[in-house]
Design an enzyme around this catalytic site. Sequence first.
Site, PDB file in Angstrom:
ATOM      1  N   ARG A   1      -1.411  15.021  12.564  1.00  0.00           N
ATOM      2  CA  ARG A   1      -0.836  14.707  11.242  1.00  0.00           C
ATOM      3  C   ARG A   1      -0.544  16.024  10.501  1.00  0.00           C
ATOM      4  O   ARG A   1      -1.132  16.322   9.488  1.00  0.00           O
ATOM      5  CB  ARG A   1      -1.779  13.827  10.412  1.00  0.00           C
ATOM      6  CG  ARG A   1      -2.213  12.528  11.024  1.00  0.00           C
ATOM      7  CD  ARG A   1      -1.128  11.500  11.288  1.00  0.00           C
ATOM      8  NE  ARG A   1      -0.523  10.893  10.137  1.00  0.00           N
ATOM      9  CZ  ARG A   1      -0.972   9.788   9.536  1.00  0.00           C
ATOM     10  NH1 ARG A   1      -2.081   9.255   9.936  1.00  0.00           N
ATOM     11  NH2 ARG A   1      -0.334   9.259   8.506  1.00  0.00           N
TER      12      ARG A   1
ATOM     13  N   ARG B   1      -8.689  -0.504   4.347  1.00  0.00           N
ATOM     14  CA  ARG B   1      -7.834   0.547   3.762  1.00  0.00           C
ATOM     15  C   ARG B   1      -6.480  -0.034   3.377  1.00  0.00           C
ATOM     16  O   ARG B   1      -5.819   0.447   2.457  1.00  0.00           O
ATOM     17  CB  ARG B   1      -7.622   1.694   4.766  1.00  0.00           C
ATOM     18  CG  ARG B   1      -8.874   2.505   5.068  1.00  0.00           C
ATOM     19  CD  ARG B   1      -8.529   3.714   5.868  1.00  0.00           C
ATOM     20  NE  ARG B   1      -7.436   4.434   5.234  1.00  0.00           N
ATOM     21  CZ  ARG B   1      -6.633   5.294   5.881  1.00  0.00           C
ATOM     22  NH1 ARG B   1      -6.818   5.533   7.156  1.00  0.00           N
ATOM     23  NH2 ARG B   1      -5.657   5.903   5.242  1.00  0.00           N
TER      24      ARG B   1
ATOM     25  N   ASP C   1       4.022   0.916  12.228  1.00  0.00           N
ATOM     26  CA  ASP C   1       2.805   0.300  11.680  1.00  0.00           C
ATOM     27  C   ASP C   1       2.584  -1.108  12.213  1.00  0.00           C
ATOM     28  O   ASP C   1       1.505  -1.664  12.030  1.00  0.00           O
ATOM     29  CB  ASP C   1       2.855   0.270  10.149  1.00  0.00           C
ATOM     30  CG  ASP C   1       2.768   1.668   9.572  1.00  0.00           C
ATOM     31  OD1 ASP C   1       3.090   1.846   8.385  1.00  0.00           O
ATOM     32  OD2 ASP C   1       2.411   2.592  10.321  1.00  0.00           O
TER      33      ASP C   1
ATOM     34  N   LYS D   1       0.852  -1.208   0.000  1.00  0.00           N
ATOM     35  CA  LYS D   1       0.000   0.000   0.000  1.00  0.00           C
ATOM     36  C   LYS D   1       0.879   1.246   0.000  1.00  0.00           C
ATOM     37  O   LYS D   1       0.674   2.168  -0.780  1.00  0.00           O
ATOM     38  CB  LYS D   1      -0.878   0.003   1.246  1.00  0.00           C
ATOM     39  CG  LYS D   1      -1.529   1.357   1.563  1.00  0.00           C
ATOM     40  CD  LYS D   1      -2.418   1.330   2.778  1.00  0.00           C
ATOM     41  CE  LYS D   1      -1.737   1.749   4.026  1.00  0.00           C
ATOM     42  NZ  LYS D   1      -1.512   3.170   4.242  1.00  0.00           N
ATOM     43  N   ASN D   2       1.887   1.266   0.871  1.00  0.00           N
ATOM     44  CA  ASN D   2       2.653   2.505   1.054  1.00  0.00           C
ATOM     45  C   ASN D   2       3.679   2.748  -0.040  1.00  0.00           C
ATOM     46  O   ASN D   2       4.297   3.813  -0.074  1.00  0.00           O
ATOM     47  CB  ASN D   2       3.293   2.525   2.444  1.00  0.00           C
ATOM     48  CG  ASN D   2       2.237   2.654   3.528  1.00  0.00           C
ATOM     49  OD1 ASN D   2       1.066   2.925   3.235  1.00  0.00           O
ATOM     50  ND2 ASN D   2       2.608   2.412   4.769  1.00  0.00           N
TER      51      ASN D   2
ATOM     52  N   CYS E   1      -6.306   7.886   9.214  1.00  0.00           N
ATOM     53  CA  CYS E   1      -6.461   7.295  10.548  1.00  0.00           C
ATOM     54  C   CYS E   1      -6.136   8.340  11.630  1.00  0.00           C
ATOM     55  O   CYS E   1      -5.250   9.139  11.483  1.00  0.00           O
ATOM     56  CB  CYS E   1      -5.482   6.138  10.727  1.00  0.00           C
ATOM     57  SG  CYS E   1      -6.019   4.661   9.916  1.00  0.00           S
TER      58      CYS E   1
HETATM   59  C1  EPZ Z   1       3.727   7.135   6.188  1.00  0.00           C
HETATM   60  O1  EPZ Z   1       2.861   8.133   6.704  1.00  0.00           O
HETATM   61  C2  EPZ Z   1       2.894   5.864   6.096  1.00  0.00           C
HETATM   62  N1  EPZ Z   1       1.781   6.076   5.186  1.00  0.00           N
HETATM   63  C3  EPZ Z   1       2.381   5.496   7.471  1.00  0.00           C
HETATM   64  O2  EPZ Z   1       1.655   4.269   7.338  1.00  0.00           O
HETATM   65  C4  EPZ Z   1       3.566   5.274   8.394  1.00  0.00           C
HETATM   66  O3  EPZ Z   1       3.093   4.989   9.704  1.00  0.00           O
HETATM   67  C5  EPZ Z   1       4.435   6.542   8.427  1.00  0.00           C
HETATM   68  O4  EPZ Z   1       4.826   6.893   7.084  1.00  0.00           O
HETATM   69  C6  EPZ Z   1       5.678   6.357   9.271  1.00  0.00           C
HETATM   70  O5  EPZ Z   1       6.426   5.305   8.772  1.00  0.00           O
HETATM   71  C7  EPZ Z   1       2.015   6.013   3.842  1.00  0.00           C
HETATM   72  O6  EPZ Z   1       3.126   5.801   3.398  1.00  0.00           O
HETATM   73  C8  EPZ Z   1       0.822   6.171   2.957  1.00  0.00           C
HETATM   74  P1  EPZ Z   1       5.439  10.701   8.346  1.00  0.00           P
HETATM   75  P2  EPZ Z   1       3.323   9.691   6.733  1.00  0.00           P
HETATM   76  O7  EPZ Z   1       5.265  11.925   7.550  1.00  0.00           O
HETATM   77  O8  EPZ Z   1       4.109   9.998   5.531  1.00  0.00           O
HETATM   78  C9  EPZ Z   1       5.143  13.937  11.772  1.00  0.00           C
HETATM   79  C10 EPZ Z   1      -0.149   2.817   7.593  1.00  0.00           C
HETATM   80  O9  EPZ Z   1      -0.675   2.282   8.595  1.00  0.00           O
HETATM   81  N2  EPZ Z   1       5.073  14.918  10.668  1.00  0.00           N
HETATM   82  O10 EPZ Z   1       6.718   9.952   8.267  1.00  0.00           O
HETATM   83  O11 EPZ Z   1       2.125  10.494   7.029  1.00  0.00           O
HETATM   84  C11 EPZ Z   1       3.873  13.097  11.847  1.00  0.00           C
HETATM   85  O12 EPZ Z   1       2.876  13.776  12.578  1.00  0.00           O
HETATM   86  C12 EPZ Z   1       0.255   4.267   7.660  1.00  0.00           C
HETATM   87  O13 EPZ Z   1       0.099   2.238   6.529  1.00  0.00           O
HETATM   88  C13 EPZ Z   1       5.095  16.278  10.974  1.00  0.00           C
HETATM   89  O14 EPZ Z   1       5.183  16.660  12.134  1.00  0.00           O
HETATM   90  O15 EPZ Z   1       4.269   9.668   8.014  1.00  0.00           O
HETATM   91  C14 EPZ Z   1       4.347  11.857  12.547  1.00  0.00           C
HETATM   92  O16 EPZ Z   1       4.360  12.082  13.930  1.00  0.00           O
HETATM   93  C15 EPZ Z   1      -0.067   4.902   8.993  1.00  0.00           C
HETATM   94  N3  EPZ Z   1       5.006  17.173   9.953  1.00  0.00           N
HETATM   95  C16 EPZ Z   1       5.781  11.690  12.029  1.00  0.00           C
HETATM   96  O17 EPZ Z   1       6.160  12.982  11.511  1.00  0.00           O
HETATM   97  C17 EPZ Z   1       4.907  16.780   8.643  1.00  0.00           C
HETATM   98  O18 EPZ Z   1       4.854  17.646   7.753  1.00  0.00           O
HETATM   99  C18 EPZ Z   1       5.920  10.657  10.920  1.00  0.00           C
HETATM  100  O19 EPZ Z   1       5.074  11.040   9.870  1.00  0.00           O
HETATM  101  C19 EPZ Z   1       4.874  15.393   8.369  1.00  0.00           C
HETATM  102  C20 EPZ Z   1       4.969  14.482   9.389  1.00  0.00           C
END
Ligand code: EPZ
Length: 417
Positions: A121, A397, A305, A22-23, A116
């Site tokens: 986020r 999802r 995850d 998915k990711n 989710c």
């Molecule tokens: C990706 O989400 C994945 N989703 C998530 O998988 C996964 O948990 C996550 O990466 C971490 O590995 C997809 O790839 C579609 P991040 P993403 O930006 O990109 C903070 C699943 O279950 N942050 O690395 O949204 C954020 O709040 C999903 O498959 C900011 O503060 O994750 C979080 O605490 C869930 N500002 C941390 O960074 C930003 O601009 C990691 O988020 C962006 C992120």
Amino acid sequence: MNSIHIKGNGLLEGEVYVQGSKNAVLPILAATILINGVCIIKNCPEISDVDCMLGLLRSLGCKADRDKEQLVIDTSAISESRLPGELVTCMRSSVMLLGPLLAVCKETTMNYPGGCVIGERPIDIHLQVLGKMGASFILEKDSVKGRAPNLRGTCITLRFPSVGATENGIMAAVLAEGTTVLRNCAKEPEIRQLCDFLNKAGAKIYGVGESELIIEGVKKLNPITYNIEPDRIVAGTYLLSVAATGGNAYIRNAPFEEMTAVIDVTRRLGCEVTRTTGGILVKREGRLMPVPYIETMVHPGFPTDLQSVLIVALAVAEGESIVEESIFSDRFKIVGELNRMGANITVNGNRVYIRGVKQLYGSDVAAADLRGGAALVLAGIMARGDTIVRNCHYIKRGYEDICRDYRMLGACAVGIG
Ligand code: EPZ
């Protein structure tokens, strides 16, 4: 299907096939906007997040057809740069369209992304990266409007290795003027797959797999056919499930190389884990051991995850464990439901303290997010008696058919309604 009925029955035994990632597929679908023409994406998982992304692409004027696991995406007639609110709010990954739309349409408007509820986020890192390349944004109450007459290459250090912000930076840079250096990039395998897809289409991305990426802007990209790799989180779900219940299984086409942290923890739980040419063999005949302390981390650390599924396994381990969630701020939503099934888990800030119990007991529980929902299905399989897991649209999802997969491993799980 919005609820799953499970008869607890202990051991898992059998063979399960791992769906496409998915990711990996979601950012690659967003990246098709950068390629003017028809791309074919193979081994795409049949999950609702992909349906949502296809809906977003169609709302922009793209043609997006699916024949089971094969997608045909035609982006040659993009006619819109604004994204419909109802689709954007249904999925966090909508934010990955920001970079490509600014690169190709020079402007876009989208609601703040949904997805989710696993914690705050924000998208500040996305905006930081794109802003440094020349984009400007107007942040309104529910939406963000972006403009980028011409994105320019520059040096950018991400304040945190955000997966999505890294992906947006890459997609904005591949057609930008000049060279972009992205530092402190995320190194999740899905980033490598996005870079692989774009380089195959003619991009010039160097340092793939590293935390520093150098991207030389090119004039255009060419349509390609691309095969999505197996989903390491789905594979890890079933690996940890066998650890939790005991038994043995063959997890066909599991991406062993990308799962070292999960494999290490599975072994610490008391399993034998063996790599085969086509997947992973996992077996637990002895005691389910506790893990005194583990922290979720960015790749290659233990993935956030799989935190929920690990907590379910540790709920019946023979001892005490501590799990620290260092990526998201509110990802322990299943604890209340697990304690109603007889677990003994305490939440304190971003840590859970788990005292292993002998047995979980069937109950009527509700999923609150994708991975927590999958973990509750596992809890039902491990429990004595019957369990109903509600709100299973969350699970759809990211898992094609979690009941099908668990039935392949001998469980009694049926999707209803
Ligand atoms: C990706 O989400 C994945 N989703 C998530 O998988 C996964 O948990 C996550 O990466 C971490 O590995 C997809 O790839 C579609 P991040 P993403 O930006 O990109 C903070 C699943 O279950 N942050 O690395 O949204 C954020 O709040 C999903 O498959 C900011 O503060 O994750 C979080 O605490 C869930 N500002 C941390 O960074 C930003 O601009 C990691 O988020 C962006 C992120």
